[in-house]
Scaffold this motif. Structure first.
Motif, mmCIF file in Angstrom:
data_model
loop_
_atom_site.group_PDB
_atom_site.id
_atom_site.type_symbol
_atom_site.label_atom_id
_atom_site.label_comp_id
_atom_site.label_asym_id
_atom_site.label_seq_id
_atom_site.Cartn_x
_atom_site.Cartn_y
_atom_site.Cartn_z
ATOM 1 N N GLN A 83 66.300 43.797 11.350
ATOM 2 C CA GLN A 83 67.223 42.840 10.723
ATOM 3 C C GLN A 83 66.707 42.367 9.364
ATOM 4 O O GLN A 83 66.859 41.196 8.995
ATOM 5 N N GLY A 84 66.089 43.307 8.651
ATOM 6 C CA GLY A 84 65.651 43.018 7.298
ATOM 7 C C GLY A 84 64.525 42.004 7.255
ATOM 8 O O GLY A 84 64.042 41.507 8.288
ATOM 9 N N SER A 85 64.113 41.682 6.039
ATOM 10 C CA SER A 85 63.112 40.619 5.892
ATOM 11 C C SER A 85 63.701 39.288 6.328
ATOM 12 O O SER A 85 62.962 38.352 6.638
ATOM 13 N N THR A 86 65.021 39.201 6.344
ATOM 14 C CA THR A 86 65.657 37.984 6.853
ATOM 15 C C THR A 86 65.182 37.727 8.279
ATOM 16 O O THR A 86 64.688 36.634 8.603
ATOM 17 N N ASN A 89 61.361 36.971 8.336
ATOM 18 C CA ASN A 89 60.968 35.615 7.927
ATOM 19 C C ASN A 89 61.279 34.598 9.029
ATOM 20 O O ASN A 89 60.495 33.665 9.264
ATOM 21 N N HIS A 110 63.538 32.606 -0.470
ATOM 22 C CA HIS A 110 64.800 33.208 -0.031
ATOM 23 C C HIS A 110 65.422 32.339 1.062
ATOM 24 O O HIS A 110 64.727 31.651 1.805
ATOM 25 N N SER A 112 66.438 32.991 3.874
ATOM 26 C CA SER A 112 65.966 33.263 5.241
ATOM 27 C C SER A 112 64.762 32.385 5.579
ATOM 28 O O SER A 112 64.526 32.072 6.759
ATOM 29 N N LEU A 161 56.397 33.495 -1.995
ATOM 30 C CA LEU A 161 57.224 34.645 -2.331
ATOM 31 C C LEU A 161 56.310 35.556 -3.135
ATOM 32 O O LEU A 161 55.839 35.166 -4.207
ATOM 33 N N ASP A 189 56.366 36.038 2.148
ATOM 34 C CA ASP A 189 57.625 36.765 2.076
ATOM 35 C C ASP A 189 57.420 37.843 1.026
ATOM 36 O O ASP A 189 57.535 37.601 -0.176
ATOM 37 N N ALA A 191 59.150 40.687 0.785
ATOM 38 C CA ALA A 191 60.309 41.580 0.950
ATOM 39 C C ALA A 191 60.259 42.741 -0.036
ATOM 40 O O ALA A 191 60.581 43.880 0.318
ATOM 41 N N HIS A 192 59.807 42.463 -1.257
ATOM 42 C CA HIS A 192 59.824 43.498 -2.306
ATOM 43 C C HIS A 192 58.464 44.188 -2.491
ATOM 44 O O HIS A 192 58.193 44.724 -3.561
ATOM 45 N N SER A 217 60.549 44.453 3.267
ATOM 46 C CA SER A 217 61.779 45.235 3.451
ATOM 47 C C SER A 217 61.492 46.676 3.053
ATOM 48 O O SER A 217 61.465 46.992 1.854
ATOM 49 N N HIS A 219 63.403 49.026 3.305
ATOM 50 C CA HIS A 219 64.616 49.603 2.709
ATOM 51 C C HIS A 219 64.745 49.299 1.215
ATOM 52 O O HIS A 219 65.385 50.046 0.489
ATOM 53 N N LYS A 220 64.133 48.207 0.754
ATOM 54 C CA LYS A 220 64.390 47.825 -0.638
ATOM 55 C C LYS A 220 63.745 48.785 -1.623
ATOM 56 O O LYS A 220 64.303 49.066 -2.673
HETATM 57 C C1 LIG Z 1 62.508 37.487 -1.583
HETATM 58 C C2 LIG Z 1 63.396 37.966 -0.487
HETATM 59 N N1 LIG Z 1 63.088 37.668 0.778
HETATM 60 C C3 LIG Z 1 63.842 38.079 1.786
HETATM 61 C C4 LIG Z 1 64.978 38.815 1.564
HETATM 62 C C5 LIG Z 1 65.803 39.285 2.715
HETATM 63 O O1 LIG Z 1 65.613 40.651 2.883
HETATM 64 P P1 LIG Z 1 66.617 41.552 3.712
HETATM 65 O O2 LIG Z 1 67.792 41.800 2.823
HETATM 66 O O3 LIG Z 1 65.806 42.769 4.013
HETATM 67 O O4 LIG Z 1 66.997 40.804 4.935
HETATM 68 C C6 LIG Z 1 65.346 39.153 0.254
HETATM 69 C C7 LIG Z 1 66.570 39.905 -0.026
HETATM 70 O O5 LIG Z 1 66.982 40.116 -1.131
HETATM 71 C C8 LIG Z 1 64.529 38.703 -0.812
HETATM 72 O O6 LIG Z 1 64.838 38.984 -2.081
#
Ligand SMILES: Cc1ncc(COP(=O)(O)O)c(C=O)c1O
Length: 481
Positions: A83-86, A89, A110, A112, A161, A189, A191-192, A217, A219-220
């Motif tokens: 479910q993504g970094s969302t 987190n 973010h 999340s 972040l 976090d 994610a990137h 993430s 996927h990113k």
């Molecule tokens: C800094 C940061 N954290 C978390 C997220 C959430 O990541 P995801 O889209 O994989 O859930 C994003 C998404 O853009 C992000 O930019």
């Protein structure tokens, strides 16, 4: 009417256009995926079967894949997240924080992270990130800001972040040391940052710099399908059983096997060929940055812009191209519109004074040529802006520090009331209100609307700044009753 399939049609149209992709996912339309995997994504859309394993209590290939992920990223334990970094987190909040406990959090976190804080009921102490007026973006945290806040709080965690969306990083080594001295967990976090571990020219990664938990993430930037993420844990600091319990609570019971498999394959790709692939990616991005900087009116954030040790602009992921456009006589959104419609070049985003392009192992020299040719034409078309940009209202937004009255959780679950903005003075916000720029919330849930805040929000509304809020027109705001 029902012979229409509007989403399908829109995606088909998008895919059938020949686009130069500067957005995520990192696989850029499947270019970097294993060919068998790419052709069989529907065939491996399976359920939890004896042969396939179960994400919630892995004992077979999913567990083996998670162990290889931990080994590749150099951490004690890693978890697959679908479910993504969302989702990652939120799981971090459940595993590392407690109700009412103070936690230092970067204010450009973010949403999340805010979701995790609301769910757990922790007490955030918000930290202002370093602001960059030239590019119109926020970076990481200056160590001095964190140090002074640690001194005045009993925080047992710092949530950063790292990097920002734009690829900029604070000094994570210094921040990790500060956490150790204050007996606090460093939560990242990231994610990137899934690629940081695989090339020495990329910034230091959270997971190897002392973070208790790092979310990425896949996927990113790498070859993960959308939603593919990993959560790395230092098991000496966070109990892995708590992490599994949190993930069991929040993740779907029908995880897509193609998402999980894409992480397994992205890990293999990085371990076998990552250094060479990232060498090429960095080289391509650097050469492209040089060419973009030769275009009259453009700037690119480069290594020589870094602000030094201990600052929120300590390191840079050079695969990201943050292109400053305030030297051109057009809004960045118009620039991106023309890049897309005339040149088939699609950046990741446009903000006030900047365009962000994400380059990955999936981009080609042809993509880069199209980007440079597109920008050359657009810059000539719109012309130069030689006037200094007015500072606008951003400086005022950054200077405002609303009083905290409740935790985000208390504000979120309190009985609420929608009131006219002009009548909100003295009331407590039940929502986050984020003007762009700077893209940092001016008001967080639990913070009090003062006369100053209301005047500033009204001025932002009059100036036409985009605002993210329950009512983006800001006629009304959601407050605690
Ligand atoms: C800094 C940061 N954290 C978390 C997220 C959430 O990541 P995801 O889209 O994989 O859930 C994003 C998404 O853009 C992000 O930019």
């Amino acid at each position: 009417m029902h012979s229409a399939a509007p989403l399908f049609d829109a995606l088909k149209h998008f895919v059938e256009r020949d686009q130069a992709p500067f957005y995520s996912p990192g696989h850029k339309g499947g270019r970097t995926l294993d060919p068998w995997f790419r052709d069989n994504i529907a065939a491996i859309d399976l359920n939890n079967l004896p042969d396939t394993d179960n994400l919630h209590s892995p004992a077979g290939p999913i567990l083996a894949a998670e162990r290889l992920i931990a080994d590749a990223w150099g951490v004690p334990q890693s978890f697959i997240v679908v479910q993504g970094s969302t989702g990652g987190n939120i799981a971090v909040a459940f595993s590392a924080l407690h109700p009412d406990e103070p936690v230092l959090v970067a204010r450009n976190a973010h949403k999340s992270v805010l979701a995790g804080l609301v769910q757990v009921g922790a007490r955030p102490v918000w930290l202002e990130p370093r602001w960059d007026a030239e590019f119109g973006v926020a970076h990481g945290l200056d160590a001095a800001v964190v140090e002074s806040t640690f001194a005045n709080s009993a925080a047992k965690a710092l949530w950063i972040l790292h990097p920002t969306y734009y690829g900029t990083c604070g000094d994570i080594g210094v921040l990790a040391g500060m956490c150790r001295r204050n007996d606090a967990k460093l939560l990242v976090d990231g994610a990137h940052s899934p690629h940081f571990a695989f090339h020495p020219d990329l910034p230091a990664s959270g997971e190897t710099s002392g973070a208790a938990a790092t979310v990425q993430s896949v996927h990113k930037i790498l070859s993960g399908l959308s939603q593919a993420a990993v959560l790395h844990v230092d098991t000496a600091v966070i109990d892995p059983a708590s992490v599994r319990r949190a993930l069991q609570l929040i993740q779907t019971t029908s995880p897509h096997f193609a998402i999980m498999t894409s992480i397994d394959l992205a890990r293999r790709q990085m371990m076998l060929d990552g250094r060479a692939l990232l060498d090429q990616t960095l080289d391509r991005a650097r050469r492209t940055a040089d060419r973009l900087e030769d275009i009259d009116g453009l700037r690119v954030l480069r290594q020589h812009d870094l602000a030094g040790a201990g600052t929120g602009l300590h390191q840079l992921d050079e695969t990201k191209l943050l292109i400053g456009t305030s030297g051109l006589a057009a809004d960045a959104r118009e620039i991106v519109g023309r890049l897309n419609s005339i040149h088939g070049v699609q950046p990741e985003l446009a903000g006030t004074g900047h365009v962000l392009c994400i380059t990955t192992i999936g981009n080609t020299d042809r993509d880069m040529d199209r980007l440079v040719a597109g920008f050359t034409e657009v810059a000539a078309h719109v012309g130069r802006n030689d006037e200094n940009q007015p500072a606008g209202l951003t400086a005022d937004v950054l200077a405002v520090r609303p009083e905290t009255a409740l935790t985000p959780r208390e504000a979120f679950f309190a009985a609420d009331k929608t009131v006219a903005l002009a009548q909100a003075s003295g009331r407590i916000a039940a929502e986050a209100i984020t003007p762009y720029p700077p893209g940092i919330p001016l008001v967080m849930p639990g913070e009090r609307f003062s006369a100053d805040v209301i005047a500033l929000l009204s001025a932002l509304r009059t100036a036409g700044n985009p605002i993210s809020a329950a009512d983006p027109s800001l006629e009304t705001v959601k407050t605690v009753r």
